[in-house]
Design an enzyme around this catalytic site. Sequence first.
Site, short mmCIF file in Angstrom:
data_model
loop_
_atom_site.label_atom_id
_atom_site.label_comp_id
_atom_site.label_asym_id
_atom_site.label_seq_id
_atom_site.Cartn_x
_atom_site.Cartn_y
_atom_site.Cartn_z
N GLY A 1 0.85 -1.19 0.00
CA GLY A 1 0.00 0.00 0.00
C GLY A 1 0.88 1.24 0.00
O GLY A 1 0.54 2.27 0.57
N GLY B 1 -0.08 5.11 -1.15
CA GLY B 1 -1.13 5.89 -0.50
C GLY B 1 -0.60 7.07 0.31
O GLY B 1 0.59 7.40 0.26
N GLN B 2 -1.52 7.68 1.08
CA GLN B 2 -1.17 8.89 1.84
C GLN B 2 -0.03 8.61 2.82
O GLN B 2 0.94 9.38 2.89
CB GLN B 2 -2.39 9.42 2.61
CG GLN B 2 -2.15 10.78 3.24
CD GLN B 2 -3.19 11.18 4.28
OE1 GLN B 2 -4.06 10.39 4.66
NE2 GLN B 2 -3.09 12.40 4.75
N ASP C 1 2.16 -1.81 -4.48
CA ASP C 1 0.80 -1.27 -4.42
C ASP C 1 0.00 -1.84 -5.58
O ASP C 1 0.58 -2.28 -6.59
CB ASP C 1 0.84 0.27 -4.51
CG ASP C 1 -0.42 0.92 -3.95
OD1 ASP C 1 -0.35 1.49 -2.84
OD2 ASP C 1 -1.49 0.86 -4.62
N ILE C 2 -1.32 -1.81 -5.44
CA ILE C 2 -2.19 -2.24 -6.53
C ILE C 2 -2.24 -1.17 -7.63
O ILE C 2 -2.57 -1.46 -8.77
CB ILE C 2 -3.61 -2.57 -5.98
CG1 ILE C 2 -4.37 -3.47 -6.95
CG2 ILE C 2 -4.39 -1.32 -5.65
CD1 ILE C 2 -5.62 -4.09 -6.34
N TYR D 1 -15.51 0.05 8.79
CA TYR D 1 -14.06 0.30 8.84
C TYR D 1 -13.55 0.06 10.27
O TYR D 1 -12.53 -0.63 10.47
CB TYR D 1 -13.81 1.75 8.40
CG TYR D 1 -12.40 2.25 8.53
CD1 TYR D 1 -11.39 1.78 7.70
CD2 TYR D 1 -12.07 3.25 9.46
CE1 TYR D 1 -10.09 2.28 7.80
CE2 TYR D 1 -10.79 3.74 9.56
CZ TYR D 1 -9.80 3.26 8.74
OH TYR D 1 -8.52 3.76 8.83
N LYS E 1 -10.93 -2.65 11.92
CA LYS E 1 -9.75 -2.24 12.70
C LYS E 1 -9.68 -3.00 14.02
O LYS E 1 -8.61 -3.45 14.44
CB LYS E 1 -9.74 -0.72 12.92
CG LYS E 1 -9.43 0.08 11.65
CD LYS E 1 -8.10 -0.30 11.04
CE LYS E 1 -7.75 0.48 9.80
NZ LYS E 1 -6.58 -0.05 9.07
P1 NAD Z 1 -4.63 5.31 1.29
O1 NAD Z 1 -5.99 4.95 0.81
O2 NAD Z 1 -4.10 6.65 0.99
O3 NAD Z 1 -3.57 4.24 0.78
C1 NAD Z 1 -3.84 2.87 0.76
C2 NAD Z 1 -3.03 2.29 -0.37
O4 NAD Z 1 -3.31 0.88 -0.43
C3 NAD Z 1 -3.42 2.88 -1.74
O5 NAD Z 1 -2.28 3.30 -2.45
C4 NAD Z 1 -4.11 1.72 -2.46
O6 NAD Z 1 -3.87 1.71 -3.86
C5 NAD Z 1 -3.45 0.51 -1.79
N1 NAD Z 1 -4.28 -0.68 -1.85
C6 NAD Z 1 -5.61 -0.79 -1.63
N2 NAD Z 1 -6.00 -2.05 -1.82
C7 NAD Z 1 -4.90 -2.76 -2.16
C8 NAD Z 1 -4.67 -4.12 -2.45
N3 NAD Z 1 -5.65 -5.01 -2.50
N4 NAD Z 1 -3.40 -4.50 -2.73
C9 NAD Z 1 -2.38 -3.61 -2.73
N5 NAD Z 1 -2.54 -2.30 -2.46
C10 NAD Z 1 -3.80 -1.89 -2.18
O7 NAD Z 1 -4.64 5.04 2.87
P2 NAD Z 1 -3.63 5.61 3.95
O8 NAD Z 1 -4.22 6.84 4.50
O9 NAD Z 1 -2.26 5.63 3.43
O10 NAD Z 1 -3.79 4.51 5.08
C11 NAD Z 1 -2.93 3.39 5.19
C12 NAD Z 1 -3.37 2.58 6.39
O11 NAD Z 1 -3.38 3.41 7.56
C13 NAD Z 1 -4.79 2.00 6.29
O12 NAD Z 1 -4.84 0.77 6.95
C14 NAD Z 1 -5.62 3.01 7.05
O13 NAD Z 1 -6.79 2.43 7.56
C15 NAD Z 1 -4.67 3.40 8.16
N6 NAD Z 1 -4.99 4.70 8.76
C16 NAD Z 1 -4.90 5.84 8.02
C17 NAD Z 1 -5.24 7.05 8.62
C18 NAD Z 1 -5.17 8.35 7.85
O14 NAD Z 1 -5.64 9.38 8.36
N7 NAD Z 1 -4.59 8.38 6.65
C19 NAD Z 1 -5.65 7.08 9.96
C20 NAD Z 1 -5.75 5.89 10.65
C21 NAD Z 1 -5.39 4.69 10.06
N1 SER Z 2 -8.34 9.13 8.71
C1 SER Z 2 -8.97 7.84 8.75
C2 SER Z 2 -10.34 7.90 8.17
O1 SER Z 2 -10.93 8.95 8.25
C3 SER Z 2 -9.05 7.38 10.18
O2 SER Z 2 -8.73 6.05 10.24
O3 SER Z 2 -10.82 6.90 7.69
#
Ligand code: NAD
Ligand code: SER
Length: 321
Positions: free
Chosen positions: A8, A11-12, A34-35, A142, A146
């Site tokens: 992943g 992603g962000q 990543d996908i 979601y 978690k």
């Molecule tokens: P995001 O959506 O920006 O990135 C997720 C990445 O995973 C994307 O690039 C997507 O293409 C990739 N992905 C999705 N399905 C896939 C698959 N089947 N195989 C391979 N890659 C795949 O999310 P993020 O914000 O970077 O979050 C990453 C993790 O952190 C997640 O588990 C999210 O729940 C957790 N999280 C994020 C936040 C936040 O505020 N950003 C807060 C709490 C928890």
């Molecule tokens: N920033 C994330 C969301 O809003 C929290 O896990 O889904």
Amino acid sequence: MHKILVLGAAGQIGSELTLALRQKYGNENVIAADIKTHPDKQITEAGPFLHADCMDKQAILSIVNQYKPDAIFHLAAILSAVAEENPQKAWSVNMTCLQNVLEVARSVPCQVFFPSSIAAFGPSTPITFTPQDTVQRPTTIYGVTKVAGELFCDYYFQKYGVDTRGLRFPGLISYHTLPGGGTTDFAVEMYYKALKHKKYTCCLRANTQLPIMYMPDAIRAAIELMEVNPSKLKHRNAFNIHAMTISPDDIVHSIRKFVPGFTINYQVDELLQQIANSWPRSLDDSAAHKEWGWKPHFNLDKMSEDMIKNLSLKLNMSVQA
Ligand code: NAD
Ligand code: SER
């Protein structure tokens, strides 16, 4: 950690974590996957990048067999707002991908980082200074994934000795990569819209307080937790971490210090408001502090200053903080 796989990675969080890990451990020692087929060039060009779907266990296994990582950061998931649109898919993706990662890690073996969230709590959890160990009855799919993920990671540690570790991230603010469909995405959009248009329409009520963190703190927390000697950890998975409690109105006031004249209006999205209302406002992160020395560096104004400085450069705008 010596050789690290980030799943992943486009992603962000993954895009910045990959860069930070490459800076520390060397470009060739951090494998990004990543996908998405065409992520940011910074991810694909500096070190190994592979296209992989985490729903496919064999795909993960073949990367692991080829590169032999001793740690996996598993970030592939569907976030809260998008998950509510298709709960069945969210359960399937979030749980199957995690199970595949844990199974692969069990067979190698290697460390696993799993990011949980403030979404692992629900309306019956104490809303302020949420304890590390408390009621967890989330009302979003979601959040359900978690809580299940936290327990799944605990189980793989207890049953198979897999070195699983994790954090409950708050909503994260960053300028590098746009967020991917969460309830807290509005907080990032505010900075972009402030610079581009000097106005923003917010989907949550002005006084909705949420735990928020700036990305550099979140990245540092993930790396520090994975690096700490395991004998220091009592909790391992799902550490509360906290930086600031802020509302859309607080962010507006902070942005105005750097972008005078920024205006906001509110068109509340009831689903997102309901999700936000079900989450805590602040977390007791003393376990993280005691067990591995967690401490945030950024408060709201420090974050706004850094966001606006870096976004101005990225968007080629003249506003300078
Ligand atoms: P995001 O959506 O920006 O990135 C997720 C990445 O995973 C994307 O690039 C997507 O293409 C990739 N992905 C999705 N399905 C896939 C698959 N089947 N195989 C391979 N890659 C795949 O999310 P993020 O914000 O970077 O979050 C990453 C993790 O952190 C997640 O588990 C999210 O729940 C957790 N999280 C994020 C936040 C936040 O505020 N950003 C807060 C709490 C928890
Ligand atoms: N920033 C994330 C969301 O809003 C929290 O896990 O889904």
